[in-house]
Design a protein around this motif. Structure first.
Motif, PDB file in Angstrom:
ATOM      1  N   GLY A  78      -7.336   1.778  10.233  1.00  0.00           N
ATOM      2  CA  GLY A  78      -7.060   1.604   8.821  1.00  0.00           C
ATOM      3  C   GLY A  78      -8.186   0.917   8.081  1.00  0.00           C
ATOM      4  N   GLY A  79      -8.289   1.202   6.779  1.00  0.00           N
ATOM      5  CA  GLY A  79      -9.305   0.583   5.950  1.00  0.00           C
ATOM      6  C   GLY A  79      -8.916  -0.826   5.538  1.00  0.00           C
ATOM      7  N   VAL A  80      -9.612  -1.357   4.540  1.00  0.00           N
ATOM      8  CA  VAL A  80      -9.377  -2.723   4.086  1.00  0.00           C
ATOM      9  C   VAL A  80      -7.948  -2.898   3.580  1.00  0.00           C
ATOM     10  CG1 VAL A  80     -10.077  -4.492   2.429  1.00  0.00           C
ATOM     11  CG2 VAL A  80     -11.818  -3.041   3.508  1.00  0.00           C
ATOM     12  N   LEU A  81      -7.515  -1.981   2.731  1.00  0.00           N
ATOM     13  CA  LEU A  81      -6.176  -2.104   2.144  1.00  0.00           C
ATOM     14  C   LEU A  81      -5.090  -2.008   3.213  1.00  0.00           C
ATOM     15  CD1 LEU A  81      -4.344  -2.225  -0.371  1.00  0.00           C
ATOM     16  CD2 LEU A  81      -4.397   0.276  -0.379  1.00  0.00           C
ATOM     17  N   ALA A  82      -5.125  -0.970   4.026  1.00  0.00           N
ATOM     18  CA  ALA A  82      -4.097  -0.782   5.048  1.00  0.00           C
ATOM     19  C   ALA A  82      -4.060  -1.959   6.009  1.00  0.00           C
ATOM     20  CB  ALA A  82      -4.342   0.516   5.806  1.00  0.00           C
ATOM     21  N   SER A  83      -5.231  -2.438   6.397  1.00  0.00           N
ATOM     22  CA  SER A  83      -5.298  -3.532   7.362  1.00  0.00           C
ATOM     23  C   SER A  83      -4.736  -4.819   6.779  1.00  0.00           C
ATOM     24  CB  SER A  83      -6.746  -3.749   7.817  1.00  0.00           C
ATOM     25  OG  SER A  83      -7.257  -2.583   8.431  1.00  0.00           O
ATOM     26  N   SER A  84      -5.116  -5.150   5.543  1.00  0.00           N
ATOM     27  CA  SER A  84      -4.646  -6.396   4.946  1.00  0.00           C
ATOM     28  C   SER A  84      -3.158  -6.351   4.628  1.00  0.00           C
ATOM     29  CB  SER A  84      -5.458  -6.721   3.688  1.00  0.00           C
ATOM     30  OG  SER A  84      -5.395  -5.664   2.751  1.00  0.00           O
ATOM     31  N   VAL A  85      -2.684  -5.210   4.115  1.00  0.00           N
ATOM     32  CA  VAL A  85      -1.253  -5.077   3.818  1.00  0.00           C
ATOM     33  C   VAL A  85      -0.445  -5.085   5.107  1.00  0.00           C
ATOM     34  CG1 VAL A  85       0.527  -3.551   2.886  1.00  0.00           C
ATOM     35  CG2 VAL A  85      -1.600  -3.878   1.630  1.00  0.00           C
ATOM     36  N   GLY A  86      -0.938  -4.379   6.127  1.00  0.00           N
ATOM     37  CA  GLY A  86      -0.231  -4.338   7.397  1.00  0.00           C
ATOM     38  C   GLY A  86      -0.178  -5.684   8.081  1.00  0.00           C
ATOM     39  N   MET A  87      -1.127  -6.562   7.791  1.00  0.00           N
ATOM     40  CA  MET A  87      -1.172  -7.875   8.425  1.00  0.00           C
ATOM     41  C   MET A  87      -0.237  -8.868   7.753  1.00  0.00           C
ATOM     42  SD  MET A  87      -2.735  -9.264  10.967  1.00  0.00           S
ATOM     43  CE  MET A  87      -2.757 -10.918  11.646  1.00  0.00           C
ATOM     44  N   ASP A  88      -0.119  -8.782   6.438  1.00  0.00           N
ATOM     45  CA  ASP A  88       0.691  -9.730   5.676  1.00  0.00           C
ATOM     46  C   ASP A  88       2.130  -9.221   5.609  1.00  0.00           C
ATOM     47  OD1 ASP A  88       2.002 -11.109   3.483  1.00  0.00           O
ATOM     48  OD2 ASP A  88       0.031 -11.811   2.873  1.00  0.00           O
ATOM     49  N   LYS A  89       3.023  -9.843   6.348  1.00  0.00           N
ATOM     50  CA  LYS A  89       4.402  -9.356   6.441  1.00  0.00           C
ATOM     51  C   LYS A  89       5.117  -9.370   5.100  1.00  0.00           C
ATOM     52  CE  LYS A  89       5.092 -10.719  11.296  1.00  0.00           C
ATOM     53  NZ  LYS A  89       3.702 -11.157  11.543  1.00  0.00           N
ATOM     54  N   VAL A  90       4.754 -10.290   4.221  1.00  0.00           N
ATOM     55  CA  VAL A  90       5.397 -10.359   2.905  1.00  0.00           C
ATOM     56  C   VAL A  90       4.962  -9.181   2.049  1.00  0.00           C
ATOM     57  CG1 VAL A  90       5.635 -11.700   0.786  1.00  0.00           C
ATOM     58  CG2 VAL A  90       5.620 -12.865   3.000  1.00  0.00           C
ATOM     59  N   VAL A  91       3.660  -8.956   1.944  1.00  0.00           N
ATOM     60  CA  VAL A  91       3.146  -7.844   1.149  1.00  0.00           C
ATOM     61  C   VAL A  91       3.602  -6.519   1.753  1.00  0.00           C
ATOM     62  CG1 VAL A  91       1.069  -6.708   0.290  1.00  0.00           C
ATOM     63  CG2 VAL A  91       1.169  -9.202   0.387  1.00  0.00           C
ATOM     64  N   MET A  92       3.550  -6.425   3.082  1.00  0.00           N
ATOM     65  CA  MET A  92       3.959  -5.206   3.773  1.00  0.00           C
ATOM     66  C   MET A  92       5.398  -4.839   3.423  1.00  0.00           C
ATOM     67  SD  MET A  92       4.298  -4.696   7.904  1.00  0.00           S
ATOM     68  CE  MET A  92       5.567  -5.975   7.954  1.00  0.00           C
ATOM     69  N   LYS A  93       6.310  -5.797   3.530  1.00  0.00           N
ATOM     70  CA  LYS A  93       7.724  -5.515   3.240  1.00  0.00           C
ATOM     71  C   LYS A  93       7.932  -5.205   1.766  1.00  0.00           C
ATOM     72  CE  LYS A  93       9.550  -8.183   7.112  1.00  0.00           C
ATOM     73  NZ  LYS A  93      10.241  -7.069   7.816  1.00  0.00           N
ATOM     74  N   SER A  94       7.144  -5.845   0.915  1.00  0.00           N
ATOM     75  CA  SER A  94       7.238  -5.562  -0.522  1.00  0.00           C
ATOM     76  C   SER A  94       6.827  -4.122  -0.812  1.00  0.00           C
ATOM     77  CB  SER A  94       6.350  -6.531  -1.310  1.00  0.00           C
ATOM     78  OG  SER A  94       6.388  -6.246  -2.688  1.00  0.00           O
ATOM     79  N   VAL A  95       5.766  -3.663  -0.164  1.00  0.00           N
ATOM     80  CA  VAL A  95       5.327  -2.274  -0.324  1.00  0.00           C
ATOM     81  C   VAL A  95       6.397  -1.321   0.204  1.00  0.00           C
ATOM     82  CG1 VAL A  95       3.647  -0.546   0.426  1.00  0.00           C
ATOM     83  CG2 VAL A  95       2.863  -2.809  -0.308  1.00  0.00           C
ATOM     84  N   PHE A  96       6.925  -1.605   1.372  1.00  0.00           N
ATOM     85  CA  PHE A  96       7.965  -0.745   1.943  1.00  0.00           C
ATOM     86  C   PHE A  96       9.183  -0.668   1.023  1.00  0.00           C
ATOM     87  CE2 PHE A  96       6.457  -1.571   6.587  1.00  0.00           C
ATOM     88  CZ  PHE A  96       5.411  -0.689   6.396  1.00  0.00           C
ATOM     89  N   LYS A  97       9.575  -1.797   0.456  1.00  0.00           N
ATOM     90  CA  LYS A  97      10.726  -1.805  -0.454  1.00  0.00           C
ATOM     91  C   LYS A  97      10.458  -0.949  -1.679  1.00  0.00           C
ATOM     92  CE  LYS A  97      13.093  -5.483  -1.387  1.00  0.00           C
ATOM     93  NZ  LYS A  97      13.452  -6.869  -1.769  1.00  0.00           N
ATOM     94  N   SER A  98       9.210  -0.972  -2.153  1.00  0.00           N
ATOM     95  CA  SER A  98       8.874  -0.179  -3.336  1.00  0.00           C
ATOM     96  C   SER A  98       8.970   1.317  -3.056  1.00  0.00           C
ATOM     97  CB  SER A  98       7.462  -0.529  -3.832  1.00  0.00           C
ATOM     98  OG  SER A  98       6.465  -0.005  -2.982  1.00  0.00           O
TER      99      SER A  98
END
Length: 387
Positions: A131-151
């Motif tokens: 994954g690139g910068v965005l995928a890696s950082s979002v995938g690492m941060d559980k809060v941001v990751m879950k927020s994206v999934f909820k969206s």
């Protein structure tokens, strides 16, 4: 002519040892008829090192990494060279040691899986796996990751999150929010960490306070999740890029009750349980659950704009399926989920490298300059700049 692959592993992370294992497994299984490997080890002090002793795991066990040279890479576009660290050469400054055509980052966790290394490779303008910068950082941060999934209306468990500063200033306020919004039991986790490190289950207020005190040692950002009671953990990997994706077999880890510990995941990974098994592949699940997991895995992969391979972990409670997390750099690249499908570790690495080259070429189609005579239209001296 064979291409040169830099395999980067180690790193300043609590997952350092896991990364070494992944890196050496990649090196051992890479197609030597197509690629020459350059091992690049980041030690716990953050030094970048290379040398032949890195190729033998026994040298890590016996601390015999004696031939290593400290190196640097430069965040300069199209500079794919490895240089001897300038401090190590008194007279002539840095010296070119080698060059690389593509990079496989095998660094787990902080300072590697979180987008930091990927940012360096983007500045170098070099192909790299995963994954690139965005995928890696979002995938690492559980809060941001879950927020994206909820969206994307993907199913996740209820959660709250807070910063360490808030906990230190007003513990009662945090506890009240957990109890009112989630209730007990809950899982307390550092937001940016993997391998189950720093994660604790809390069944009452006393255990909640203890769990948070553990988690804040590892991260300034804490997530508290509502516990799914008596779930089955089912994991599924995704391979590909854009919407050209395929899913692996599903696995179900065995021998755990509430939380897979660090030892469960790695120390016991080569041992067998009472019935000679540590995991069931393929998982013994109903076809409709399997199909739901495979579809959710692809959606989660695309939601964070991932590429290469990722493993998505699910919690299944009867007919309910929740996405627990996505691992953009799964341990050992999750080869064990692909081998039963007839995809060997070597073939998996080949495909990951092909994806890296394809997505790199696609990126080169982007425009990175826009010719406009902007400077002549602005007079900073007269404060007439309007942008």
């Amino acid at each position: 002519m064979k291409k040169k692959v830099g395999v980067v592993f180690g790193g300043r992370s609590v997952e350092h040892e896991v990364s070494v294992i992944t890196g050496l497994q990649i090196i051992e299984n890479i197609d030597k008829s197509k690629y020459d490997v350059i091992p690049i080890y980041i030690n716990k002090d953050g030094k970048w090192l290379t040398g032949d002793s890195l190729l033998d795991f026994k040298n890590f066990k016996e601390n015999k990494l004696n031939d290593l040279k400290e190196i640097v890479v430069i965040p300069k576009s199209n500079d794919n060279k490895i240089y001897t660290h300038p401090e190590k050469i008194k007279l002539f400054g840095k010296k070119i040691l080698d060059s690389i055509d593509v990079i496989i980052p095998a660094v787990h966790g902080t300072n590697g899986e979180d987008g930091t290394l990927q940012g360096l490779f983007e500045l170098m303008n070099i192909p790299y796996v995963g994954g690139g910068v965005l995928a890696s950082s979002v995938g690492m941060d559980k809060v941001v990751m879950k927020s994206v999934f909820k969206s994307y209306d993907l199913p996740v468990v209820d959660y709250i999150w807070f910063f360490r500063k808030r906990w230190n200033e007003n513990k009662e306020n945090v506890i009240k929010e957990v109890e009112e919004k989630l209730g007990y039991p809950v899982f307390v986790k550092p937001a940016n960490l993997g391998s189950s490190i720093g994660i604790t289950k809390a069944k009452d207020r006393e255990k909640l306070e203890e769990a948070i005190e553990v988690a804040i040692r590892y991260d300034r950002k804490i997530i508290v999740e509502k516990s799914v009671e008596n779930p089955r953990e089912i994991n599924c990997a995704v391979l590909g890029y854009d919407d050209n994706l395929k899913t692996s077999l599903c696995e179900e880890p065995l021998g755990w009750k509430e939380l897979l510990s660090y030892e469960d995941k790695y120390v016991r990974s080569n041992t067998k349980g009472a019935k000679g098994e540590r995991r069931v592949i393929p998982a013994d699940i109903l076809d409709n659950i399997k199909e739901q997991i495979e579809e959710l895995a692809k959606q989660a992969f695309m939601a964070i704009d991932c590429r290469g391979v990722a493993r998505i972990d699910f919690l299944v409670q009867e007919d309910k399926v929740y996405i627990n997390e996505i691992n953009t750099m799964p341990g050992s690249i999750s080869y064990y989920l692909w081998e039963p499908m007839g995809i060997s570790f070597k073939e998996l690495i080949n495909e990951l490298l092909e994806i890296a080259f394809v997505t790199y070429q696609d990126k080169q189609k982007n425009m990175y300059s826009y010719d406009v005579d902007l400077f002549k239209k602005i007079d900073l001296a007269n404060n007439s700049a309007k942008i």
